[in-house]
Design a protein around this motif. Sequence first.
Motif, PDB file in Angstrom:
ATOM      1  N   TYR A 288      -5.012  -4.433   0.755  1.00 53.42           N
ATOM      2  CA  TYR A 288      -3.654  -4.467   1.284  1.00 53.42           C
ATOM      3  C   TYR A 288      -3.086  -3.072   1.537  1.00 53.42           C
ATOM      4  CZ  TYR A 288       1.316  -5.132   1.704  1.00 53.42           C
ATOM      5  OH  TYR A 288       2.594  -5.083   2.161  1.00 53.42           O
ATOM      6  N   GLN A 291      -4.233  -1.956   4.764  1.00 52.03           N
ATOM      7  CA  GLN A 291      -3.616  -2.774   5.808  1.00 52.03           C
ATOM      8  C   GLN A 291      -2.190  -2.318   6.078  1.00 52.03           C
ATOM      9  OE1 GLN A 291      -5.100  -5.275   7.721  1.00 52.03           O
ATOM     10  NE2 GLN A 291      -3.183  -4.958   8.849  1.00 52.03           N
ATOM     11  N   TYR A 292      -1.476  -1.935   5.031  1.00 53.62           N
ATOM     12  CA  TYR A 292      -0.110  -1.451   5.199  1.00 53.62           C
ATOM     13  C   TYR A 292      -0.084  -0.168   6.031  1.00 53.62           C
ATOM     14  CZ  TYR A 292       4.630   0.026   3.943  1.00 53.62           C
ATOM     15  OH  TYR A 292       5.941   0.435   3.979  1.00 53.62           O
ATOM     16  N   VAL A 368       5.245  -8.025   1.802  1.00 52.56           N
ATOM     17  CA  VAL A 368       4.031  -8.106   1.006  1.00 52.56           C
ATOM     18  C   VAL A 368       3.457  -9.511   0.941  1.00 52.56           C
ATOM     19  CG1 VAL A 368       5.355  -8.313  -1.153  1.00 52.56           C
ATOM     20  CG2 VAL A 368       2.991  -7.520  -1.203  1.00 52.56           C
ATOM     21  N   SER A 371       2.222 -10.695   4.410  1.00 48.10           N
ATOM     22  CA  SER A 371       1.050  -9.917   4.812  1.00 48.10           C
ATOM     23  C   SER A 371      -0.195 -10.386   4.078  1.00 48.10           C
ATOM     24  CB  SER A 371       1.294  -8.426   4.531  1.00 48.10           C
ATOM     25  OG  SER A 371       0.216  -7.651   4.978  1.00 48.10           O
ATOM     26  N   VAL A 372      -0.027 -10.725   2.809  1.00 51.13           N
ATOM     27  CA  VAL A 372      -1.165 -11.262   2.047  1.00 51.13           C
ATOM     28  C   VAL A 372      -1.664 -12.562   2.677  1.00 51.13           C
ATOM     29  CG1 VAL A 372      -1.779 -12.342  -0.145  1.00 51.13           C
ATOM     30  CG2 VAL A 372      -0.585 -10.138  -0.129  1.00 51.13           C
ATOM     31  N   HIS A 375      -3.363 -11.705   6.009  1.00 55.08           N
ATOM     32  CA  HIS A 375      -4.600 -10.927   5.863  1.00 55.08           C
ATOM     33  C   HIS A 375      -5.243 -11.267   4.519  1.00 55.08           C
ATOM     34  CE1 HIS A 375      -3.280  -8.555   9.319  1.00 55.08           C
ATOM     35  NE2 HIS A 375      -2.129  -8.387   8.713  1.00 55.08           N
ATOM     36  N   ALA A 379      -6.175  -8.898   1.232  1.00 54.54           N
ATOM     37  CA  ALA A 379      -5.563  -9.157  -0.074  1.00 54.54           C
ATOM     38  C   ALA A 379      -6.629  -9.322  -1.152  1.00 54.54           C
ATOM     39  CB  ALA A 379      -4.692 -10.409   0.013  1.00 54.54           C
ATOM     40  N   THR A 382      -8.043  -6.018  -2.407  1.00 58.12           N
ATOM     41  CA  THR A 382      -7.149  -5.092  -3.088  1.00 58.12           C
ATOM     42  C   THR A 382      -7.507  -5.006  -4.565  1.00 58.12           C
ATOM     43  OG1 THR A 382      -5.394  -5.679  -1.534  1.00 58.12           O
ATOM     44  CG2 THR A 382      -4.749  -4.509  -3.542  1.00 58.12           C
TER      45      THR A 382
END
Length: 386
Positions: A288, A291-292, A368, A371-372, A375, A379, A382
């Motif tokens: 993550y 990805q951020y 958050v 997004s998890v 994706h 996640a 992570t």
Amino acid sequence: MLIHIERSQHRTTGQIDGHSSGKSARPSLHRSLWGGLTNLVLRRPLLAVFQANLHCNSSCGYCDLPLNLTFPVARYGVGLSFREVFGIEFCDTPQLAAGSFIVGRYEMSRQEIRNIFAGLYEDGLRFVFVQGGEPLLRRDLPDILQNLVEIGFHLTLITNGTKLTPHLVRQFDDLSVSLSISLDTLDRNKYECIRGADQLDEVLAGIDLLQRYRRPKFLTCIVSELNRDEVNDVVGFALKRDFFPVVGAYHWDVGLYGKQDATLMYDRQQARLVFERLLKEDVLPPGYLRQYAKDNVIWLEGGSLKPCDAGRYSIAIDVSGNVAPCLSLPTVGNLLESSLSEILAQLDRQEIQRCSDRSFCNRVDGRVIGSVLRHPIAAWKTPVTW
């Protein structure tokens, strides 16, 4: 026990007429999972960003949140500055006239916080990001965190790190609280320019106290014009000390959040290069956090992103119990007066969408959970163990 999705009861186990008769037991794993999964399916909030207070010992250039000052100045004498009264450094701060008052906002008591969050747990929320102001300036914060953990929440405490002590670190560790420390630069002069206070030594001392911290710990770096050349150094500093680095871009004029600061404002393409370099050099942990960074690149080069989670999977709660979709948008109701369901029904979904369409603010907490979900592989990769 099923989650009551309709109306918050504002009451927790062992509580009678607003008074606690003892510690609440942690809820069962089945109950915790059921409430969270139910809210995922129904697209209801799982996360609350809670402002425990609005007192702060910093004056960050990119922060628009007001200080909560409620003291009669006459009590301290004539013509005292903010620094003399509160021990806070400000540039060009006017003197305060004798007899004047600075009116602040009401801060909920520990019991009121416990009551509303007991109701929010019944409404399916499971995660709380606790921030301020500077939350460690609130003396009963450890007791508040203990209450939230007893109710069943997973907590992340967001702090500037200047007020950490060995005793507080042990308390947070015992409560399994995740910590997020804000650090944008390792240069003392730049730190003072960004944060409005000469406190880098205090932050570094606080970080040293966390060497053996057993819970997830994050170091958040906000990219601005002033620090963009040393972001990699800050990330390396975080990794050497077993922190997860979170890097986001400074935003200004996003709703109620973020002010213009000429010293910090950047050219978007120059800022984009910072994130591209982080990704190219593969210094960010997988999952993550990478990805951020990718999302920041997309936004900085003018691309569009999926809708944020504001008002859907996450909400913001201020010190008075007022609820907003996020800190960038106006409040729409108060949990001391209304249930969460009643408040959610009042949200202006079009306003939330307009804000999401034109911005990608550095409020990672606002994206958050969604997004998890968007994706799942990222996640899964992570390396964070809760």
